[in-house]
Write an enzyme that holds these catalytic residues in place. Structure first.
Site, mmCIF file in Angstrom:
data_model
loop_
_atom_site.group_PDB
_atom_site.id
_atom_site.type_symbol
_atom_site.label_atom_id
_atom_site.label_comp_id
_atom_site.label_asym_id
_atom_site.label_seq_id
_atom_site.Cartn_x
_atom_site.Cartn_y
_atom_site.Cartn_z
ATOM 1 N N GLU A 170 5.375 0.810 -100.429
ATOM 2 C CA GLU A 170 6.602 1.390 -99.892
ATOM 3 C C GLU A 170 7.750 1.330 -100.898
ATOM 4 O O GLU A 170 8.497 2.299 -101.060
ATOM 5 C CB GLU A 170 6.992 0.672 -98.586
ATOM 6 C CG GLU A 170 5.982 0.859 -97.462
ATOM 7 C CD GLU A 170 4.792 -0.092 -97.544
ATOM 8 O OE1 GLU A 170 3.856 0.080 -96.747
ATOM 9 O OE2 GLU A 170 4.801 -0.996 -98.418
ATOM 10 N N GLY A 226 -6.309 17.126 -108.744
ATOM 11 C CA GLY A 226 -5.161 17.714 -108.085
ATOM 12 C C GLY A 226 -5.138 17.388 -106.609
ATOM 13 O O GLY A 226 -5.563 16.312 -106.198
ATOM 14 N N ASP A 268 1.403 6.410 -104.677
ATOM 15 C CA ASP A 268 2.804 6.212 -104.288
ATOM 16 C C ASP A 268 3.704 7.153 -105.079
ATOM 17 O O ASP A 268 4.660 7.710 -104.545
ATOM 18 C CB ASP A 268 3.220 4.757 -104.531
ATOM 19 C CG ASP A 268 2.286 3.767 -103.858
ATOM 20 O OD1 ASP A 268 1.789 4.074 -102.759
ATOM 21 O OD2 ASP A 268 2.051 2.680 -104.435
ATOM 22 N N ASP A 296 3.218 -0.626 -111.499
ATOM 23 C CA ASP A 296 3.185 0.384 -110.444
ATOM 24 C C ASP A 296 4.307 1.403 -110.542
ATOM 25 O O ASP A 296 4.142 2.555 -110.130
ATOM 26 C CB ASP A 296 3.253 -0.303 -109.080
ATOM 27 C CG ASP A 296 1.957 -1.014 -108.720
ATOM 28 O OD1 ASP A 296 1.176 -1.309 -109.639
ATOM 29 O OD2 ASP A 296 1.723 -1.268 -107.524
#
Length: 316
Positions: A35, A229, A257, A293
């Site tokens: 998140e 893709g 993410d 990340d």
């Protein structure tokens, strides 16, 4: 707020060498969570995004909130828990194409998230509520909190974005499948990987999967197929959007993410679905080129430079 997201972020420890982690002597400390990765990706592109969570009353919690705030994310809804620690996990780059992740998050502060941690006015102020399939696996109270958040969003016509982020280590597969299907039926936008779609519906064919998600209740579904893709589906349209080749994948964690951030950014900017998915593919490609990340995610200038100019090896 353009977007509000809710979930756990942890301290990330990465060894300075590859191979079995038992031989590592030095580690880099970073922060990561699906998140907050997503939130940081959006904030770097100039969007107003807020993160709801809990951290421990410890130095890691203080450093984490400071880092995420420094990336431009609103942290006013993050609570400090003096009875539970901030979660921790390790990445192990064992060998080429063998990345392993180890979590130390049981009874973490974020696992104690509950409906009481939600501010309905805060959620109502957003255009999108972003949730993942990680949070409801952390505890019963987290499970309840996610569905309370969805209910609040629906009440105020805030669109719900669901990224499954399947983590098989966290819970029973039957419960995970049941929960994912329940959330997907209430979400406006679902962003599964092809393997997550197969996990949920038992179907491998991407076009059949897209139709199943739409029939299940989603208005938009984007099925990611890795470096190739992604496909998007609505009631009226579906297309494949090619990915962007990466010369070398340094760290694959966080690509999904990044994709989610790029796609939602595109919708916020009024792009067509095709162009929004294209932006998602770009951010996913950026994410995997750097260790960490979020470290590889671009700001708006870098994104537009990528689209508009041929990049040189050295900027002089």
């Amino acid at each position: 707020m353009d977007v509000v997201t809710v979930g756990e972020t942890m301290v990330l420890m990465t060894p300075d060498s590859s191979g079995p982690m038992r031989y590592a002597n030095e580690f880099m400390r970073k922060f990561a969570g699906a998140e907050s990765n997503f939130a940081i990706g959006l904030a770097r592109l100039g969007h107003q995004v807020g993160w709801i969570s809990r951290v421990g009353k410890d130095e890691f919690g203080k450093a984490m909130v400071s880092f995420i705030r420094g990336e431009g994310v609103d942290v006013s809804q993050v609570k400090v828990d003096d009875s539970a620690p901030t979660g921790l996990y390790f990445k192990e780059f064992r060998r080429a194409n063998d990345l392993r992740v180890y979590y130390y998050r049981k009874n973490s502060a974020a696992s104690k998230l509950s409906p009481d941690d939600l501010n309905e006015e805060y959620i109502a102020s957003a255009k999108f509520l972003h949730i993942t399939g990680i949070t409801p696996a952390l505890s019963d109270s987290c499970y309840e909190m996610i569905f309370s958040a969805i209910e609040m969003a629906k009440k105020h016509s805030v669109k719900v974005v669901f990224d499954p982020n399947l983590r098989r280590k966290l819970w029973d597969e039957g419960k995970a499948r049941e929960t994912f299907l329940k959330i997907a039926s209430q979400a406006d936008i679902v962003l599964p990987g092809l393997d997550e779609g197969e996990f949920m519906f038992g179907e491998k064919d991407v076009e059949k999967l897209g139709k199943l998600f739409i029939e299940h209740g989603s208005a938009i579904v984007v099925i990611k197929t890795g470096a190739d893709g992604a496909y998007y589906f609505t009631n009226d349209d579906h297309k494949f959007v090619p990915g962007f080749p990466v010369a070398k994948v340094v760290d694959p964690v966080g690509a999904g993410d990044g994709f989610a951030a790029g796609f939602i950014s595109g919708l916020l900017d009024g792009l067509s679905l095709y162009e929004a998915v294209k932006r998602g593919n770009v951010l996913g490609a950026f994410a995997v080129t750097v260790n960490g990340d979020v470290e590889g995610l671009p700001d708006r200038d870098e994104l537009f430079t990528f689209f508009n100019e041929k990049s040189n090896d050295v900027s002089r």
